[in-house]
Design an enzyme around this catalytic site. Sequence first.
Site, short mmCIF file in Angstrom:
data_model
loop_
_atom_site.label_atom_id
_atom_site.label_comp_id
_atom_site.label_asym_id
_atom_site.label_seq_id
_atom_site.Cartn_x
_atom_site.Cartn_y
_atom_site.Cartn_z
N SER A 184 0.82 -1.20 0.00
CA SER A 184 0.00 0.00 0.00
C SER A 184 0.87 1.26 0.00
CB SER A 184 -0.96 -0.04 1.19
OG SER A 184 -1.99 0.90 1.03
N ASP A 389 -8.30 -6.51 -5.20
CA ASP A 389 -8.19 -5.24 -4.49
C ASP A 389 -8.71 -4.11 -5.37
OD1 ASP A 389 -7.43 -3.12 -2.82
OD2 ASP A 389 -5.40 -3.06 -3.65
N HIS A 446 -5.92 -6.69 -1.11
CA HIS A 446 -4.93 -5.62 -0.96
C HIS A 446 -3.79 -6.11 -0.08
CE1 HIS A 446 -3.68 -1.39 -0.83
NE2 HIS A 446 -3.58 -1.47 0.48
#
Length: 479
Positions: A184, A389, A446
């Site tokens: 991320s 994601d 994710h």
Amino acid sequence: MVGGKWRFLEVAVVVMVLQWSCDYNGNLAEGFPVQDLVTKLPGQPEVAFRQFAGYVDIDVKAGRSLFYYFVEAEKQPHSKPLTLWLNGGPGCSSIGGGAFTELGPFYPTGDARGLRRNPKSWNKASNLLFVDSPAGVGWSYSNTTSDYTTGDESTAKDMLVFMLRWLEKFPQFKTRNLFLAGESYAGHYVPQLADVILEYNAQRSNRFKFNLKGIAIGNPLLKLDRDVPAIYEFFWSHGMISDELGLTIMNQCDFEDYTFTDSHNISKLCEAAVNQAGTIITQYVNYYDILLDVCYPSLFEQELRLKKMGTRMSFGVDVCMSFEEQLYLNLPEVQKALHANRTKLPYEWSMCSSLLNYKYTDGNANMLPILKRIVKSKVPVWVFSGDEDSVIPLLGSRTLVKELADDLNFNTTVPYGAWFDKGQVGGWVVEYGNLLTFATVRGAAHMVPYSQPSRALHLFTSFVLGRKLPHKSPPALHD
């Protein structure tokens, strides 16, 4: 007699800890810091590897310290590499995320009072180091309030200081192969830390240098004006918004001037379309993995009050794990075992910090020039994406990696194709110039290791061993 018996037990425990803390050659002077040894976490299954946790002081005058959790490799820790893992946010905990819900050796139990083994922990392939960064995240703190106003540059510099001082605590890792990994917003953290490490190395001539061997970033934020439109492309391609709405967003929204914090200079049509997309998709979708169900906190808490397991499974994944680890890490006995919260912070541990005043305009920065410098330094870069994601979808990451490869004038060394794990398609992969890899992980969130632990471990093991993901097809299927 009772006092003598207790005295005997105390001596036995001290001897055991000292023996356990010795280096592999039996030399305590070259061993790990005894004061940071975690003898056992509450409710933890028995394991053969050691754990350490504690603080590294970054700035003594300011009172700024970062908290770490270190796990030895399951087997042969003296020969396996060291991997630093960073979660993103900015401002989210690598301890709560990476260590206890994704790739560490333990997951919280459904009652949030104990731990269960993660059979696909990444410490099968590497020694693992998790750090809560910057100060203000998790149990990392500063006694100087202004330190909580921070950004990418100061975060990278603090992490460089952390690594140097952590290696003083664990000197046997100074010459070990080092890998940096994260997900991320660690798409900013990891490349910028690698960049300052390489700059540090360049200034060191014959003195200590980091043995940096590669970086891997999952579903990373790399370039905002490409990663944001990819969100709406993902929504449309997965049937979450209509054709008409998808076309309106693509035609009316100028993502070139998008900023990380504020609405960019958008038209009224764009604003209305983006708001409509949020309404249609609803809050009852797990944006981090659109296949997974959501966890209802009220039902989870009700189950715990009834002394039942709060776990809710969806596609074999515990969707309430974030609530379980929140409760577990706030137990006083857990914090004591981890040598955490030494200053008795006036707030509970939480996955993501509400203290930070992060320089969110840093999120607008393009990471491709930094990645280019890293690759040109002959450090391999892997970008991997869970394909379920919607927050930072593979659609943006894939085009950005190709853009970077073109900028480097790299040829395709492994053509785009399926890779396999246990006879099933693990995802798809392409490699450029033998140094730049993009891989998807099929069915992953994710947080890739959280929802596809086996495929994630296969990918990570290949990364640290310098191997290509296997293209070889399994035996043909027959009716």
